[in-house]
Motif scaffolding. Structure first.
Motif, PDB file in Angstrom:
ATOM      1  N   SER A  32       5.136  -6.791 -12.912  1.00  0.00           N
ATOM      2  CA  SER A  32       6.470  -6.536 -13.630  1.00  0.00           C
ATOM      3  C   SER A  32       7.115  -5.590 -12.778  1.00  0.00           C
ATOM      4  CB  SER A  32       6.267  -5.873 -14.953  1.00  0.00           C
ATOM      5  OG  SER A  32       5.804  -4.781 -14.965  1.00  0.00           O
ATOM      6  N   ALA A  33       8.614  -5.579 -13.018  1.00  0.00           N
ATOM      7  CA  ALA A  33       9.398  -4.409 -12.440  1.00  0.00           C
ATOM      8  C   ALA A  33       8.777  -3.108 -12.628  1.00  0.00           C
ATOM      9  CB  ALA A  33      10.665  -4.699 -12.838  1.00  0.00           C
ATOM     10  N   ALA A  34       8.151  -2.808 -13.856  1.00  0.00           N
ATOM     11  CA  ALA A  34       7.756  -1.585 -14.097  1.00  0.00           C
ATOM     12  C   ALA A  34       6.472  -1.591 -13.215  1.00  0.00           C
ATOM     13  CB  ALA A  34       7.367  -1.437 -15.632  1.00  0.00           C
ATOM     14  N   ASP A  35       5.601  -2.376 -12.935  1.00  0.00           N
ATOM     15  CA  ASP A  35       4.443  -2.097 -12.064  1.00  0.00           C
ATOM     16  C   ASP A  35       4.861  -1.970 -10.861  1.00  0.00           C
ATOM     17  OD1 ASP A  35       2.551  -2.878 -14.456  1.00  0.00           O
ATOM     18  OD2 ASP A  35       2.655  -5.043 -13.792  1.00  0.00           O
ATOM     19  N   LEU A  36       5.787  -2.451 -10.413  1.00  0.00           N
ATOM     20  CA  LEU A  36       6.143  -2.194  -8.989  1.00  0.00           C
ATOM     21  C   LEU A  36       6.808  -0.668  -8.808  1.00  0.00           C
ATOM     22  CD1 LEU A  36       7.353  -5.604  -8.105  1.00  0.00           C
ATOM     23  CD2 LEU A  36       5.230  -4.555  -7.460  1.00  0.00           C
ATOM     24  N   ALA A  37       7.670  -0.553  -9.744  1.00  0.00           N
ATOM     25  CA  ALA A  37       8.234   0.957  -9.854  1.00  0.00           C
ATOM     26  C   ALA A  37       7.133   1.988  -9.949  1.00  0.00           C
ATOM     27  CB  ALA A  37       9.165   1.256 -11.136  1.00  0.00           C
ATOM     28  N   ASP A  38       5.944   1.791 -10.691  1.00  0.00           N
ATOM     29  CA  ASP A  38       5.019   2.875 -10.663  1.00  0.00           C
ATOM     30  C   ASP A  38       4.294   2.880  -9.191  1.00  0.00           C
ATOM     31  OD1 ASP A  38       5.382   3.195 -13.307  1.00  0.00           O
ATOM     32  OD2 ASP A  38       3.879   1.975 -14.084  1.00  0.00           O
ATOM     33  N   LEU A  39       3.822   1.782  -8.703  1.00  0.00           N
ATOM     34  CA  LEU A  39       3.394   1.898  -7.409  1.00  0.00           C
ATOM     35  C   LEU A  39       4.347   2.561  -6.568  1.00  0.00           C
ATOM     36  CD1 LEU A  39       1.837  -1.708  -7.451  1.00  0.00           C
ATOM     37  CD2 LEU A  39       0.775   0.404  -7.335  1.00  0.00           C
ATOM     38  N   ASP A  40       5.689   2.127  -6.353  1.00  0.00           N
ATOM     39  CA  ASP A  40       6.647   2.926  -5.334  1.00  0.00           C
ATOM     40  C   ASP A  40       6.650   4.409  -5.684  1.00  0.00           C
ATOM     41  OD1 ASP A  40       7.144   0.385  -4.069  1.00  0.00           O
ATOM     42  OD2 ASP A  40       8.975   0.020  -5.328  1.00  0.00           O
ATOM     43  N   ALA A  41       6.365   4.833  -6.606  1.00  0.00           N
ATOM     44  CA  ALA A  41       6.657   6.254  -7.061  1.00  0.00           C
ATOM     45  C   ALA A  41       5.219   7.050  -6.679  1.00  0.00           C
ATOM     46  CB  ALA A  41       6.808   6.376  -8.734  1.00  0.00           C
ATOM     47  N   LEU A  42       4.368   6.456  -6.353  1.00  0.00           N
ATOM     48  CA  LEU A  42       3.072   7.085  -5.802  1.00  0.00           C
ATOM     49  C   LEU A  42       3.236   7.772  -4.313  1.00  0.00           C
ATOM     50  CD1 LEU A  42       0.327   4.397  -6.274  1.00  0.00           C
ATOM     51  CD2 LEU A  42       0.498   6.456  -7.632  1.00  0.00           C
ATOM     52  N   PRO A  43       2.686   9.089  -4.379  1.00  0.00           N
ATOM     53  CA  PRO A  43       3.123   9.759  -3.006  1.00  0.00           C
ATOM     54  C   PRO A  43       2.425   9.080  -1.729  1.00  0.00           C
ATOM     55  CG  PRO A  43       1.188  10.736  -4.395  1.00  0.00           C
ATOM     56  CD  PRO A  43       1.921   9.601  -5.274  1.00  0.00           C
ATOM     57  N   THR A  44       2.957   9.431  -0.716  1.00  0.00           N
ATOM     58  CA  THR A  44       2.553   8.670   0.684  1.00  0.00           C
ATOM     59  C   THR A  44       1.114   9.223   0.821  1.00  0.00           C
ATOM     60  OG1 THR A  44       4.901   8.411   1.450  1.00  0.00           O
ATOM     61  CG2 THR A  44       2.930   8.370   2.999  1.00  0.00           C
ATOM     62  N   PRO A  45       0.062   8.282   1.246  1.00  0.00           N
ATOM     63  CA  PRO A  45      -1.050   8.789   1.639  1.00  0.00           C
ATOM     64  C   PRO A  45      -0.901   9.841   2.806  1.00  0.00           C
ATOM     65  CG  PRO A  45      -1.170   6.542   1.434  1.00  0.00           C
ATOM     66  CD  PRO A  45       0.082   6.861   1.280  1.00  0.00           C
TER      67      PRO A  45
END
Length: 50
Positions: A32-45
């Motif tokens: 979902s769009a919410a799933d993708l937003a959550d993933l995009d919000a993760l910090p860069t490794p």
């Protein structure tokens, strides 16, 4: 069409046919769009892979 592009696919390692079937079923997922937003919000490794 997958969220990250038509030609972006995971290449998993697996030990059993059951795990291979589980991995292959991921191609049918529609995040979902919410799933993708959550993933995009993760910090860069940071740091190296190993």
């Amino acid at each position: 069409m997958p969220a990250q592009g038509e030609y972006v696919i995971p290449i998993p390692g697996t030990k059993t046919p059951k795990y291979l079937a589980d991995d292959a079923s991921a191609a049918d997922m529609e995040p979902s769009a919410a799933d993708l937003a959550d993933l995009d919000a993760l910090p860069t490794p940071e740091g190296g892979r190993y």
